[in-house]
Write a protein that holds these residues in place. Structure first.
Motif, PDB file in Angstrom:
ATOM      1  N   GLU A 196     -22.921   9.207  24.759  1.00 39.48           N
ATOM      2  CA  GLU A 196     -24.093   8.466  24.295  1.00 39.48           C
ATOM      3  C   GLU A 196     -24.778   9.181  23.132  1.00 39.48           C
ATOM      4  O   GLU A 196     -25.228   8.541  22.172  1.00 39.48           O
ATOM      5  CB  GLU A 196     -25.092   8.274  25.446  1.00 39.48           C
ATOM      6  CG  GLU A 196     -24.693   7.218  26.454  1.00 39.48           C
ATOM      7  CD  GLU A 196     -23.637   7.711  27.440  1.00 39.48           C
ATOM      8  OE1 GLU A 196     -23.271   8.917  27.392  1.00 39.48           O
ATOM      9  OE2 GLU A 196     -23.168   6.906  28.256  1.00 39.48           O
ATOM     10  N   GLU A 197     -24.865  10.510  23.180  1.00 43.20           N
ATOM     11  CA  GLU A 197     -25.490  11.245  22.085  1.00 43.20           C
ATOM     12  C   GLU A 197     -24.631  11.196  20.823  1.00 43.20           C
ATOM     13  O   GLU A 197     -25.156  11.152  19.701  1.00 43.20           O
ATOM     14  CB  GLU A 197     -25.748  12.693  22.506  1.00 43.20           C
ATOM     15  CG  GLU A 197     -26.862  12.838  23.536  1.00 43.20           C
ATOM     16  CD  GLU A 197     -27.150  14.292  23.879  1.00 43.20           C
ATOM     17  OE1 GLU A 197     -26.574  15.193  23.228  1.00 43.20           O
ATOM     18  OE2 GLU A 197     -27.949  14.529  24.800  1.00 43.20           O
ATOM     19  N   LYS A 213     -21.755   2.769  20.292  1.00 42.08           N
ATOM     20  CA  LYS A 213     -22.741   2.012  21.062  1.00 42.08           C
ATOM     21  C   LYS A 213     -22.114   0.741  21.637  1.00 42.08           C
ATOM     22  O   LYS A 213     -22.273   0.414  22.817  1.00 42.08           O
ATOM     23  CB  LYS A 213     -23.948   1.667  20.180  1.00 42.08           C
ATOM     24  CG  LYS A 213     -24.713   2.873  19.661  1.00 42.08           C
ATOM     25  CD  LYS A 213     -25.876   2.437  18.779  1.00 42.08           C
ATOM     26  CE  LYS A 213     -26.568   3.629  18.130  1.00 42.08           C
ATOM     27  NZ  LYS A 213     -27.258   4.484  19.099  1.00 42.08           N
ATOM     28  N   GLY A 214     -21.379   0.016  20.789  1.00 47.27           N
ATOM     29  CA  GLY A 214     -20.715  -1.185  21.267  1.00 47.27           C
ATOM     30  C   GLY A 214     -19.602  -0.875  22.240  1.00 47.27           C
ATOM     31  O   GLY A 214     -19.416  -1.594  23.233  1.00 47.27           O
ATOM     32  N   SER A 271     -27.056   8.125   8.053  1.00 47.59           N
ATOM     33  CA  SER A 271     -28.472   8.351   8.327  1.00 47.59           C
ATOM     34  C   SER A 271     -28.645   9.808   8.738  1.00 47.59           C
ATOM     35  O   SER A 271     -27.694  10.567   8.778  1.00 47.59           O
ATOM     36  CB  SER A 271     -28.983   7.406   9.419  1.00 47.59           C
ATOM     37  OG  SER A 271     -28.211   7.546  10.583  1.00 47.59           O
ATOM     38  N   VAL A 272     -29.879  10.190   9.047  1.00 43.95           N
ATOM     39  CA  VAL A 272     -30.139  11.595   9.340  1.00 43.95           C
ATOM     40  C   VAL A 272     -30.403  11.773  10.832  1.00 43.95           C
ATOM     41  O   VAL A 272     -31.420  11.332  11.354  1.00 43.95           O
ATOM     42  CB  VAL A 272     -31.350  12.115   8.541  1.00 43.95           C
ATOM     43  CG1 VAL A 272     -31.637  13.553   8.904  1.00 43.95           C
ATOM     44  CG2 VAL A 272     -31.072  12.019   7.055  1.00 43.95           C
ATOM     45  N   HIS A 273     -29.477  12.409  11.504  1.00 48.64           N
ATOM     46  CA  HIS A 273     -29.674  12.747  12.904  1.00 48.64           C
ATOM     47  C   HIS A 273     -29.497  14.241  13.150  1.00 48.64           C
ATOM     48  O   HIS A 273     -29.682  14.716  14.261  1.00 48.64           O
ATOM     49  CB  HIS A 273     -28.719  11.953  13.798  1.00 48.64           C
ATOM     50  CG  HIS A 273     -29.042  10.491  13.847  1.00 48.64           C
ATOM     51  ND1 HIS A 273     -30.099   9.973  14.544  1.00 48.64           N
ATOM     52  CD2 HIS A 273     -28.459   9.435  13.250  1.00 48.64           C
ATOM     53  CE1 HIS A 273     -30.148   8.666  14.398  1.00 48.64           C
ATOM     54  NE2 HIS A 273     -29.163   8.318  13.611  1.00 48.64           N
ATOM     55  N   MET A 279     -25.937  20.313  18.920  1.00 52.00           N
ATOM     56  CA  MET A 279     -24.894  19.309  18.800  1.00 52.00           C
ATOM     57  C   MET A 279     -24.999  18.298  19.955  1.00 52.00           C
ATOM     58  O   MET A 279     -25.539  18.624  21.010  1.00 52.00           O
ATOM     59  CB  MET A 279     -23.512  19.971  18.853  1.00 52.00           C
ATOM     60  CG  MET A 279     -23.198  20.906  17.714  1.00 52.00           C
ATOM     61  SD  MET A 279     -22.869  20.026  16.167  1.00 52.00           S
ATOM     62  CE  MET A 279     -24.227  20.641  15.175  1.00 52.00           C
ATOM     63  N   PRO A 280     -24.493  17.074  19.772  1.00 49.67           N
ATOM     64  CA  PRO A 280     -24.478  16.115  20.877  1.00 49.67           C
ATOM     65  C   PRO A 280     -23.682  16.649  22.067  1.00 49.67           C
ATOM     66  O   PRO A 280     -22.697  17.370  21.899  1.00 49.67           O
ATOM     67  CB  PRO A 280     -23.785  14.891  20.266  1.00 49.67           C
ATOM     68  CG  PRO A 280     -24.010  15.025  18.798  1.00 49.67           C
ATOM     69  CD  PRO A 280     -23.985  16.486  18.523  1.00 49.67           C
TER      70      PRO A 280
END
Length: 502
Positions: free
Chosen positions: A402-403, A76-77, A411-413, A397-398
């Motif tokens: 960005e995904e 993200k950064g 965490s849970v994605h 899957m991403p």
């Protein structure tokens, strides 16, 4: 004067209450350039009051900006800062390196805010990219680089063979504000240090073989020299060997320990190992490790299910966790074990894996309450066999950079991990097991009058639940969560969290 190079490490996590570690990735690629006399500006987002402003100021007139990033939150950064540079300093090339761009170089290099990608071991590749940019040449001959040419085509040059770490100068820690690292970490003088890269094992979930390939380690003599110099400069209390597997060479471990003892370095150290490596540590080596300052060994156990361990080609058994923890306990060294839960239920090996892992953690806590156990969630990363399995199962899957920024193991994605399983794992590993089998610190607090009335009932409730393995209707867990969200109880909640020993 050599031109300016800017190196950026975005924040790797969104929380602020964790120990900050040295951005070793940008230190590594800075080392050869620093030795050649380039002006280097290193920016760690977590340590700057105005990282955006400082980055733009440093990028003005720079030869290029290098950004190191991992899959997950750090992306993200990396994305945000790259877009900012593209907008405000459009003539400055942006080069990405690190695990994520090494795993998906073509996808990363196709992003409009990235000009080039460094794949794998980055020291020499980035050095050559800098040289080519300084000479006004393209990157066509830079091994290990993926880039967009002038026609907008994404080109991946041949891979660069991995070099031995001794081919590179020591990391230039002096380019960072080390005193500020110490201050934000409670004043403790602790640093991270890389003594080896790569891993000879081929665990099917791990990206290390894909990114770095074979194992390469600095000699014990150089490791001791570097640690002694860092201790002279900064008065160290602790060093973390941030290697994927510090114990690949038993001989080197023994030599490092002997040299630390011979030089009288009064500091503690921690490192990572496999459980099957720990069970081969004899009493002589364990005593030497403790004498040299070894305080903790981190072990990726992954699962309490033998079927899952076989699936991911871990080549160990749950019994190795129990045995290795006993060896470390006898040596006075704390074991810190990492587990991953939440394998796709379409896999027959996944049946019962969450429960089996929790039962192994409980057995380890019961045998040695000082042990630390950490749980992550299964996250198939590209370039690994586990990712190929997920694709074969047609799991979602991403599909973009960005995904991938939301693909976080803490965490849970992933769509297949149920919230019920996540909740069970969190309340057992982070609440019931630590309170049922309290460590020394928690037992001391349970004996104090100001804590006894609150902590002892929690211990009795947790012990009863663990005795009968009854974890439904977790009213005390919900109560603790609510208290933690109330401002007036936040301090006591954080204190209890620290006592659990996770």
């Amino acid at each position: 004067m050599k031109p300016r190079i800017v190196l950026l490490s975005p924040a790797p996590l969104d929380q602020q209450d964790y120990t900050l570690e040295i951005p070793l990735s940008i230190l590594a690629v800075a080392a050869p350039l620093h030795a050649e006399g380039y002006e280097l500006v290193l920016i760690d987002e977590r340590l700057h009051d105005d990282p955006e402003g400082e980055l733009l100021a440093a990028a003005d007139g720079a030869l290029c900006v290098g950004i190191s990033t991992m899959t997950g939150f750090q992306l993200k950064g990396a994305i945000r800062y790259s877009r900012m540079i593209r907008k405000e300093a459009s003539s400055v090339p942006v080069v990405w390196g690190g695990y994520h761009p090494s795993l998906l170089p073509e996808q990363t290099a196709s992003e409009p805010y990235v000009d080039a990608v460094v794949r794998g071991q980055g020291e020499r590749t980035f050095q050559e990219i800098v040289t080519r940019l300084e000479e006004g040449k393209d990157l066509a001959e830079v091994a290990g680089a993926t880039y967009r040419n002038r026609a907008g085509e994404v080109i991946s040059n041949p891979d660069r063979p991995m070099e031995g770490l001794e081919d590179f100068p020591p990391a230039p820690y002096e380019l960072l504000d080390i005193d500020r690292f110490f201050r934000v970490n409670g004043g403790r003088h602790a640093l991270q240090y890389i003594s080896s890269q790569g891993c000879p094992y081929k665990c099917r979930f791990c990206v290390e073989p894909k990114v770095f390939g074979k194992w390469s380690g600095r000699s014990a003599q150089q490791v001791a020299d570097d640690i002694e110099e860092l201790d002279r400069r900064y008065g160290l209390e602790h060093v973390t060997f941030s290697d994927p597997n510090f114990f690949v060479s038993r001989k080197r471990v023994e030599e490092v320990c002997n040299l630390l003892v011979e030089r009288g370095l009064k500091l503690s150290w921690s490192a990572a190992a496999r459980a099957d490596q720990v069970v081969r540590i004899d009493p002589g080596l364990s005593r030497l490790m403790a004498q040299s300052g070894c305080s903790q060994i981190g072990i990726g156990m992954e699962s309490g299910s033998q079927a899952v361990l076989d699936l991911i080609d871990k080549r160990i058994s749950p019994e190795k966790a129990i045995a290795s923890n006993s060896i470390l306990e006898d040596a006075g060294i704390q074991g810190c074990y990492a587990f991953m839960v939440g394998f796709p239920p379409q896999l027959p090996e996944a049946k019962g894996e969450v429960w089996q892992t929790l039962m192994l953690i409980k057995a380890m806590r019961r045998a040695h309450p000082e042990v630390v156990t950490i749980t992550f969630y299964v996250t198939p990363y590209p370039g690994t066999p586990l990712y190929d399995i997920a694709l074969q199962l047609q799991l979602e899957m991403p599909r973009s950079t960005e995904e991938w920024a939301d693909w976080e193991s803490t965490s849970v994605h992933t769509t297949w991990i149920s919230s019920a399983d996540k909740d069970l794992v969190e309340r057992c590993n982070n609440f019931y097991f630590p309170f049922a089998f309290p460590n020394q610190q928690l037992r001391r607090h349970m004996g104090k009058w100001k804590w006894k009335a609150f902590l002892y009932p929690l211990h009795l409730l947790a012990a009863g639940r663990c005795r009968f393995d009854f974890y439904r209707w977790p009213f005390e867990w919900r109560l603790m969560q609510r208290l933690g969200n109330l401002k007036r109880f936040r301090r006591i909640s954080s204190q209890i969290g620290a006592l659990r020993g996770n």
